[in-house]
Structure formats: structure tokens, C-alpha cells
Design a protein around this motif. Structure first.
Motif, mmCIF file in Angstrom:
data_model
loop_
_atom_site.group_PDB
_atom_site.id
_atom_site.type_symbol
_atom_site.label_atom_id
_atom_site.label_comp_id
_atom_site.label_asym_id
_atom_site.label_seq_id
_atom_site.Cartn_x
_atom_site.Cartn_y
_atom_site.Cartn_z
ATOM 1 N N GLN A 166 0.828 -1.209 0.000
ATOM 2 C CA GLN A 166 0.000 0.000 0.000
ATOM 3 C C GLN A 166 0.862 1.260 0.000
ATOM 4 O O GLN A 166 0.539 2.251 -0.671
ATOM 5 C CB GLN A 166 -0.938 -0.021 1.208
ATOM 6 N N PHE A 167 1.982 1.214 0.711
ATOM 7 C CA PHE A 167 2.910 2.351 0.695
ATOM 8 C C PHE A 167 3.487 2.556 -0.703
ATOM 9 O O PHE A 167 3.495 3.674 -1.239
ATOM 10 C CB PHE A 167 4.036 2.122 1.705
ATOM 11 N N LEU A 168 3.971 1.502 -1.304
ATOM 12 C CA LEU A 168 4.593 1.608 -2.627
ATOM 13 C C LEU A 168 3.590 2.041 -3.686
ATOM 14 O O LEU A 168 3.931 2.782 -4.621
ATOM 15 C CB LEU A 168 5.210 0.262 -3.024
ATOM 16 N N ASP A 169 2.358 1.573 -3.532
ATOM 17 C CA ASP A 169 1.328 1.890 -4.527
ATOM 18 C C ASP A 169 1.079 3.395 -4.624
ATOM 19 O O ASP A 169 0.669 3.889 -5.680
ATOM 20 C CB ASP A 169 0.033 1.158 -4.167
ATOM 21 N N GLY A 170 1.334 4.118 -3.553
ATOM 22 C CA GLY A 170 1.099 5.558 -3.573
ATOM 23 C C GLY A 170 2.368 6.391 -3.722
ATOM 24 O O GLY A 170 2.312 7.618 -3.609
ATOM 25 N N HIS A 171 3.497 5.733 -3.990
ATOM 26 C CA HIS A 171 4.764 6.465 -4.049
ATOM 27 C C HIS A 171 4.972 7.098 -5.420
ATOM 28 O O HIS A 171 4.758 6.444 -6.452
ATOM 29 C CB HIS A 171 5.936 5.538 -3.726
ATOM 30 N N PRO A 172 5.414 8.364 -5.479
ATOM 31 C CA PRO A 172 5.553 9.053 -6.765
ATOM 32 C C PRO A 172 6.629 8.487 -7.685
ATOM 33 O O PRO A 172 6.579 8.714 -8.905
ATOM 34 C CB PRO A 172 5.902 10.495 -6.354
ATOM 35 N N ASN A 173 7.585 7.739 -7.160
ATOM 36 C CA ASN A 173 8.661 7.189 -7.995
ATOM 37 C C ASN A 173 8.401 5.755 -8.454
ATOM 38 O O ASN A 173 9.271 5.130 -9.062
ATOM 39 C CB ASN A 173 9.994 7.252 -7.244
ATOM 40 N N ILE A 174 7.199 5.256 -8.146
ATOM 41 C CA ILE A 174 6.825 3.897 -8.540
ATOM 42 C C ILE A 174 5.833 3.956 -9.695
ATOM 43 O O ILE A 174 4.811 4.640 -9.618
ATOM 44 C CB ILE A 174 6.196 3.123 -7.359
ATOM 45 N N GLU A 175 6.142 3.220 -10.759
ATOM 46 C CA GLU A 175 5.249 3.154 -11.914
ATOM 47 C C GLU A 175 4.034 2.290 -11.599
ATOM 48 O O GLU A 175 2.902 2.679 -11.823
ATOM 49 C CB GLU A 175 5.998 2.579 -13.123
ATOM 50 N N HIS A 176 4.275 1.091 -11.082
ATOM 51 C CA HIS A 176 3.177 0.223 -10.652
ATOM 52 C C HIS A 176 3.717 -0.862 -9.720
ATOM 53 O O HIS A 176 4.923 -1.124 -9.702
ATOM 54 C CB HIS A 176 2.431 -0.408 -11.835
ATOM 55 N N VAL A 177 2.809 -1.467 -8.954
ATOM 56 C CA VAL A 177 3.156 -2.513 -7.996
ATOM 57 C C VAL A 177 2.439 -3.802 -8.379
ATOM 58 O O VAL A 177 1.235 -3.795 -8.644
ATOM 59 C CB VAL A 177 2.748 -2.107 -6.556
ATOM 60 N N ASN A 178 3.200 -4.899 -8.408
ATOM 61 C CA ASN A 178 2.613 -6.218 -8.664
ATOM 62 C C ASN A 178 2.398 -6.917 -7.321
ATOM 63 O O ASN A 178 3.337 -7.481 -6.747
ATOM 64 C CB ASN A 178 3.546 -7.067 -9.537
ATOM 65 N N TYR A 179 1.184 -6.839 -6.827
ATOM 66 C CA TYR A 179 0.851 -7.503 -5.563
ATOM 67 C C TYR A 179 -0.624 -7.862 -5.613
ATOM 68 O O TYR A 179 -1.479 -7.000 -5.839
ATOM 69 C CB TYR A 179 1.135 -6.588 -4.367
#
Length: 409
Positions: free
Chosen positions: A291-304
Motif C-alpha cells: 500500500q505504501f509503494l502503490d502511492g509512491h511518486p517514484n513507482i510506476e506500478h506494484v505487482n501484488y
């Protein structure tokens, strides 16, 4: 020692007590039987041991009491709470190996011969992909790689090619965390008389029990979550055809020489006893991290699969107790961003492998899947900026803080 007739209703109880037999010298913990061979009191006893399908006390390439407890424990956990077609508790047979690759080799060579084909899917562990294409292919066994999320395509292959004997799936898959519908695919396979094997390494039997859906074999790299501490290499093959496992599969296992060793088996047995406790913390942490990574500006997308936008969210929810501890995420900036992120980590561990108590991160494009061409990597969803993460059991705020500072640079 727990009474074998006492019904165990809890998963952790089975993880601790299943498979254990009282040592003749009254040791609380099963000893490490560090012996290459075993003695016979009489010629008749030797004959009986050689004739038996349970070659536990002949030669440690064939079997060993330390292996036996571990095998029985893993089989009990994969079968926990399940019934066979007659309504009786499901019985399984496990064969412990020196590595996951050794167990995978036994699976493929015991079920396939020259002229046969194995149907699998994109986004496989790199070692499995290379085994299929560089070893099996050279032995006259052809791998077919298809998108097995498309059940119509899977059935089309079975309709048009009777040479396919085995369907092998990895769910969740490495490193894109894609999931295959075990039940639906197995139902199709059984209509055509095909075998189905499942790599259950990422999920463990605590989160997912493929035998509940009618599969024939389950495979684990025991190096990962089952051991849990990164202290030993190992693999296991579990099957529901007990006779096949004790004869054909065992023969390939013994002749290929991929036997476990007593010390690693001992470490694995001890690790399994805390699996439920560890997985609960792994899973709790992973959800917060995702959930943290999903909202991070430097992340394109999260596979979870715990995130609703994941394409296999509903498949995962159907067949897994929890989305699990594994995820991957795409960094904005590609290959260079991936390398810089890895270099900036301060607490989390830079390492391949997974399933240890500490958080492990790796960059598949430059590490575990570097042996694949870029074209094949992209086909499998392994992009240049992809980071694979095995979320550990540290304090989750510390994990997030380390990830955040590495992402911000």
C-alpha cells in the motif's frame, strides 16, 4: 511425544508434531543421522530393507531418518484438512532433494520421456525456464510456453496436441506475481487425461494447498519460506500417487543423485515448525508495504495480488489464504533507476533468493533473469526497472523507511 491418534485441529500443531517419531535414545529433537550407510544385523534384515519400498535405512542417497521426518511433515501440511475421493484423509508422499532444481528434475524426468511435451506459462523462475529449454529440450522433451490465464488457449493446446503429458504452473509466479487458476486449469487437464504440477514455493502450504483442486504434484524450493532462515538449500516433490512416488519418482530421484543431506534436512525441519508464525508477520508487513509503494511518486506500478488493480486479484483471493509476502514493483527510470535503488538500501538486504526473515530485494533484469534475452524478459513481464521483493518480519515501519529513502535518493 504427541500421540499419533490425537486429532490435530491446528495448522501449527501439525507443523510441529506431524512426522515426528520418538528417537530410540529419547532425544527430544530428531537427531542428525550423519551417516552414509546403515548396518544390518542379519542377511535377512538387509534383504527386507532392499525389498521394501521405504528405503529409509539402506544408504543415505536413498533415504535417511532425518529426511523422513521432514518429508512426512511437508506431506502432512500439504494434505492438512483435505480428503481423498473416498472421503478419507488425503495421504501424500514427499521426496526431499538437495535443491529445488533437483526436485524439479525428478518431477520432469519421472513423468516425461522423449517425444512428450510439457505445457507451461510465461513468467517462470529463471532456473525452471532454463531447465525446460536447455535440458529437457536436449532430451527430446519439448516445452510449450503459453498464456495459461487464457483457459481457452490452454484447452486448444490439449485438443490439438496429444503429446502434451504434463501441465506445470508456478502460482504466484516469479517475479511478476501472476496467478493461475489452479482449479479451472486442473479441471481442463483432467478432461484430457493430463498431469498437473504446481510450484507452491511462493505461497507455501500455509497459504495455498493445490491438492485441494485435484493436482497430481506439488513442488517447493524448501530453501525459501519453508526453511525461513536462508541456512540451507533444498527442494521437495510431493505426489498423491503413493506407489508412483515410491517407485518411478524415487528411482529417478536416487539415480540422478539429488539427495538431501542430514544437516540441511534438520535445519529445514526446525524452520517449518515456525512457518505459520513467520508467514502471518510476513503477510501483515507485505500488505502495508504494498500500500505504501502503490502511492509512491517514484513507482510506476506494484505487482501484488492484495491490491485490487492486480489482474489476478480475484484468482488469488479464491485459492490463497492471503496474498502473501512476495511482490515486485516497477521503478520510473528503468535499468539505471533499478541499480541506483538497490545501491541506496541501508537496512533491507541486497540478495537474490527469498523467504528469509529479513527483507530481500533484487533486480531481476541484472540478476536472476540476466541469462534471458531482453526480448524474452519483456515477454515475461520482467522489465528493466522491475524490483522483486521478499518482505521480511522486521518492524514494518523500518522496512518502509528504508524503501522510502532509497526511492527518494
Amino acid at each position: 511425544m504427541a500421540d499419533k491418534n490425537f486429532p490435530l485441529s491446528g495448522w501449527s500443531s501439525a507443523a510441529i508434531h506431524a512426522g515426528h517419531e520418538q528417537d530410540p535414545n529419547s532425544s527430544h529433537i530428531t537427531p542428525i543421522y550423519a551417516t552414509s550407510t546403515f548396518v544390518f544385523d542379519t542377511a535377512e534384515e538387509g534383504m527386507e530393507r532392499f525389498a521394501s519400498l521405504d528405503k529409509e535405512k539402506v544408504y543415505s542417497r536413498w533415504g535417511n531418518p532425518t529426511f523422513k521426518e521432514c518429508e512426512q511433515k511437508i506431506a502432512a501440511l500439504e494434505a492438512f484438512g483435505l480428503s481423498d475421493e473416498n472421503g478419507q484423509p488425503l495421504e501424500l508422499k514427499a521426496l526431499l532433494h538437495a535443491s529445488g532444481q533437483a526436485a524439479m528434475a525428478t518431477l520432469f524426468f519421472s513423468t516425461l520421456k522423449a517425444g512428450d511435451k510439457v505445457l507451461s506459462h510465461h513468467s517462470l523462475y529463471g532456473g525452471t525456464y532454463e531447465l525446460l529449454h536447455k535440458v529437457l529440450a536436449n532430451s527430446g522433451i519439448e516445452p510449450i510456453i503459453e498464456d495459461l490465464h487464457d483457459l481457452e488457449k490452454a484447452e486448444e493446446w490439449l485438443q490439438k496436441d496429444d503429446s502434451i503429458k504434463l501441465i506445470h504452473i508456478e502460482t504466484p509466479a516469479n517475479p511478476t506475481i501472476r496467478c493461475v487458476d489452479i482449479e479451472a486449469l486442473t479441471q481442463i487437464a483432467k478432461r484430457y487425461g493430463k498431469l498437473v504440477s504446481v510450484d507452491n514455493t511462493f505461497a507455501t502450504p500455509y497459504l495455498q494447498q493445490p491438492f485441494a483442486y485435484g493436482v497430481d504434484f506439488v513442488f517447493h524450493s524448501t530453501t525459501k519460506f519453508l526453511n525461513g532462515h536462508g541456512s540451507a538449500i533444498g527442494g521437495v516433490l510431493i505426489g498423491k500417487d503413493i506407489h508412483f512416488m515410491k517407485t518411478t519418482a524415487w528411482k529417478w530421484h536416487a539415480l540422478l543423485g539429488g539427495n538431501a543431506n542430514p544437516f540441511d534436512a534438520y535445519l529445514l525441519t526446525q524452520g517449518i515448525k515456525t512457518l505459520e508464525l513467520r508467514m502471518e508477520r510476513h503477510c501483515h508487513n507485505a500488505m502495508e508495504v504494498a500500500q505504501f509503494l502503490d502511492g509512491h511518486p517514484n513507482i510506476e506500478h506494484v505487482n501484488y495480488t492484495g491490491l485490487h488493480q492486480h489482474p489476478d486479484y480475484y484468482i488469488s483471493a479464491k485459492q490463497m489464504r492471503h496474498p502473501g509476502p512476495m511482490m515486485s514493483f516497477e521503478l520510473k527510470g528503468g535499468l539505471e533507476a533499478g541499480k541506483q535503488f538497490i545501491n541506496r538500501l541501508k537496512m533491507c538486504t541486497r540478495a537474490v533468493s527469498l523467504g528469509t526473515v529479513d527483507t530481500l530485494l533484487s533486480h531481476p533484469a541484472s540478476m536472476s533473469h540476466a541469462g534471458l534475452s531482453r526480448e524474452n524478459r519483456l515477454l515475461f513481464g520482467i522489465t528493466d526497472g522491475l524490483i522483486r521483493m521478499s518482505v521480511g518480519i522486521e518492524n514494518v515501519q523500518d522496512i518502509i523507511a528504508d524503501l522510502d529513502q532509497a526511492l527518494r535518493g
